[in-house]
Design an enzyme around this catalytic site. Structure first.
Site, PDB file in Angstrom:
ATOM      1  N   GLU A  83     -29.869  39.063 182.842  1.00  0.00           N
ATOM      2  CA  GLU A  83     -31.568  39.294 182.934  1.00  0.00           C
ATOM      3  C   GLU A  83     -31.839  38.603 184.188  1.00  0.00           C
ATOM      4  O   GLU A  83     -32.797  38.861 184.900  1.00  0.00           O
ATOM      5  CB  GLU A  83     -32.139  39.013 181.831  1.00  0.00           C
ATOM      6  N   TRP A  95      13.949  44.807 183.707  1.00  0.00           N
ATOM      7  CA  TRP A  95      12.598  45.507 183.158  1.00  0.00           C
ATOM      8  C   TRP A  95      12.896  46.419 182.086  1.00  0.00           C
ATOM      9  O   TRP A  95      13.538  47.317 182.685  1.00  0.00           O
ATOM     10  CB  TRP A  95      11.677  45.754 184.450  1.00  0.00           C
ATOM     11  N   ARG A 108      -4.689  41.719 181.714  1.00  0.00           N
ATOM     12  CA  ARG A 108      -4.851  40.396 181.960  1.00  0.00           C
ATOM     13  C   ARG A 108      -6.097  40.004 182.449  1.00  0.00           C
ATOM     14  O   ARG A 108      -6.871  39.037 182.172  1.00  0.00           O
ATOM     15  CB  ARG A 108      -3.758  39.603 182.700  1.00  0.00           C
ATOM     16  N   THR A 137       9.905  32.111 175.250  1.00  0.00           N
ATOM     17  CA  THR A 137       9.598  33.120 176.310  1.00  0.00           C
ATOM     18  C   THR A 137       9.397  32.395 177.661  1.00  0.00           C
ATOM     19  O   THR A 137      10.025  33.112 178.752  1.00  0.00           O
ATOM     20  CB  THR A 137       8.547  33.872 176.039  1.00  0.00           C
ATOM     21  N   LEU A 140       2.613  34.952 184.411  1.00  0.00           N
ATOM     22  CA  LEU A 140       1.380  35.214 183.536  1.00  0.00           C
ATOM     23  C   LEU A 140       0.105  35.437 184.257  1.00  0.00           C
ATOM     24  O   LEU A 140      -0.901  35.391 183.786  1.00  0.00           O
ATOM     25  CB  LEU A 140       1.304  34.142 182.415  1.00  0.00           C
ATOM     26  N   ARG A 157      -1.590  39.881 189.228  1.00  0.00           N
ATOM     27  CA  ARG A 157      -1.390  40.183 190.876  1.00  0.00           C
ATOM     28  C   ARG A 157      -1.658  41.358 191.332  1.00  0.00           C
ATOM     29  O   ARG A 157      -1.078  42.063 192.262  1.00  0.00           O
ATOM     30  CB  ARG A 157       0.166  39.858 190.812  1.00  0.00           C
ATOM     31  N   GLY A 169       5.750  37.470 165.323  1.00  0.00           N
ATOM     32  CA  GLY A 169       6.081  37.550 163.891  1.00  0.00           C
ATOM     33  C   GLY A 169       5.008  36.856 163.043  1.00  0.00           C
ATOM     34  O   GLY A 169       4.527  37.242 162.120  1.00  0.00           O
TER      35      GLY A 169
END
Ligand code: AOF
Ligand code: ZN
Length: 359
Positions: free
Chosen positions: A46, A164, A178, A190, A198, A201, A297
């Site tokens: 605002e 991939w 992301r 990982t 991460l 890009r 999990g």
């Protein structure tokens, strides 16, 4: 209001701990002001719109995607600012559940002689800031689990290779995701197996990378991993258990990493619910979890996955492949975590499906 919603959307991922709000000021049929919540949450939408409109705000109508705030921070509240500017009518989509506001913004407007209408496009406005609303209600951010697997749900082959599984279009979509969330989270395994960046890009959106969060019970995140070694450029947090090794902690902190300690579960690992609560306490509203299977999990087990974004590549790796969700707690069909499918669409040769948890 549709226009205010699209302005609000510009802020998504960059306004936490605040919601992403949009505001359009109209006077005599002309748009005289447009604003949205700025990076870091201030100035509010605002104030931006009023600044643009100047004296033209007087006698106008304000369309706002969230009830204007009533609390006085470093500057006066948005509700007061709208009254002072001489706004004649305010239309907002949803009430602000923040305990400092929660109807008080509406009150200030009404007492100030502004005609108030509430509830226009409320479903869209709720969905836009679903992360903020989730955090205010539950204390933890909204959790989206993103998975990219073969048709039989494998995220890597027996030899560990995973690059991939899905194609370029699916990966670009992940970067888009992301850019619009506050944080992206992975497990320490990982980190060591994939060594991901991460970041976002996509051309032009490089500044939109979210906070990177590593769940690392043993505090074994490698200092030379891409994520840790770039922690001074892109915020990086490591969540570990209370009483973590001081030497390891200092090494990470020295590299610019923020170490967050939370209680452990019975297996001596990070209690994932406590981790999410800690992220909520730090202001995050929407976290995307990108794997691996153990972290997925743990979250599925504890019914903490609110939304699923699942990319499927038309491949099959068979039962020796690495499963996408590792849990042994589900014995019967009645134990399963149940989702409702919202959409399915093609991303190159792959498919993307979005789901919302219902049980
Ligand atoms: C608005 N317009 O654009 C936003 C609002 O920490 P502060 O003082 O910036 O206040 C944050 C709170 O203000 C946040 O929790 C939410 O209730 C509201 N956000 N309000 O009028 C805005 N982003
Ligand atoms: Zn405000």
């Amino acid at each position: 209001m549709a226009s205010a919603l699209s302005l609000a959307r510009r802020g998504l991922g960059g306004t936490w701990p605040n919601p992403a709000v949009g505001c359009v000021l109209v006077n005599s049929g002309n748009v005289v002001g447009r604003g949205w919540t700025q990076v870091g949450g201030r100035p509010h939408a605002e104030i931006e719109a009023l600044r643009m409109a100047g004296p033209d705000a007087k006698g106008g109508v304000a369309y706002i995607t969230l009830e204007p705030c009533s609390h006085v921070g470093m500057t006066r509240s948005c509700a007061e600012a709208l009254v002072e500017a001489g706004i004649q009518r305010a239309v907002f989509a949803v009430r602000d559940p923040d305990h400092r506001v929660d109807g008080r913004g509406c009150e200030i407007l009404t007492n100030g002689g502004v005609e108030v209408t509430e509830g226009l496009c409320s479903a869209e406005a709720m969905e836009l800031n679903i992360g903020f609303f989730t955090r205010v209600k539950t204390g933890r951010p909204l959790i989206t689990l993103k998975l990219a697997s073969t048709l039989d749900g494998r995220i890597a082959a027996h030899d560990g290779s995973s690059r991939w599984i899905t194609g370029e279009e699916a990966r670009a979509q992940v970067h888009m995701l992301r850019a619009r969330v506050d944080a992206v989270m992975i497990g320490s395994r990982t980190l060591s197996v994939d060594n991901p960046d991460l970041t976002c890009r996509l051309p032009g959106l490089e500044m939109c990378s979210p906070v990177r969060v590593i769940v690392d019970s043993k505090l074994c995140s490698q200092l030379d991993s891409k994520v840790v070694s770039s922690a001074l450029t892109v915020p990086t947090w490591v969540i570990t258990i209370e009483g973590a090794d001081k030497g390891r902690k200092d090494a990470l902190t020295g590299n610019g990493v923020t170490v967050v300690e939370v209680p452990s579960n019975l297996s001596g690992k990070v209690e994932i619910g406590a981790a999410m609560k800690a992220l909520g306490d730090r202001g995050l509203t929407h976290v995307v979890v990108e794997g691996g299977g153990e972290l997925a999990g743990a979250l599925i087990n504890d019914r903490l996955v609110d939304r699923l974004v699942w990319f499927h590549a038309p491949k099959i790796l068979g039962s020796t492949g690495v499963p996408s969700v590792v849990t042994s707690d589900f014995v019967s069909i009645s134990d399963s975590c149940v989702f409702q499918r919202i959409s399915t669409s093609a991303r190159g040769g792959d498919s993307m499906s979005q789901f919302v948890r219902i049980e």
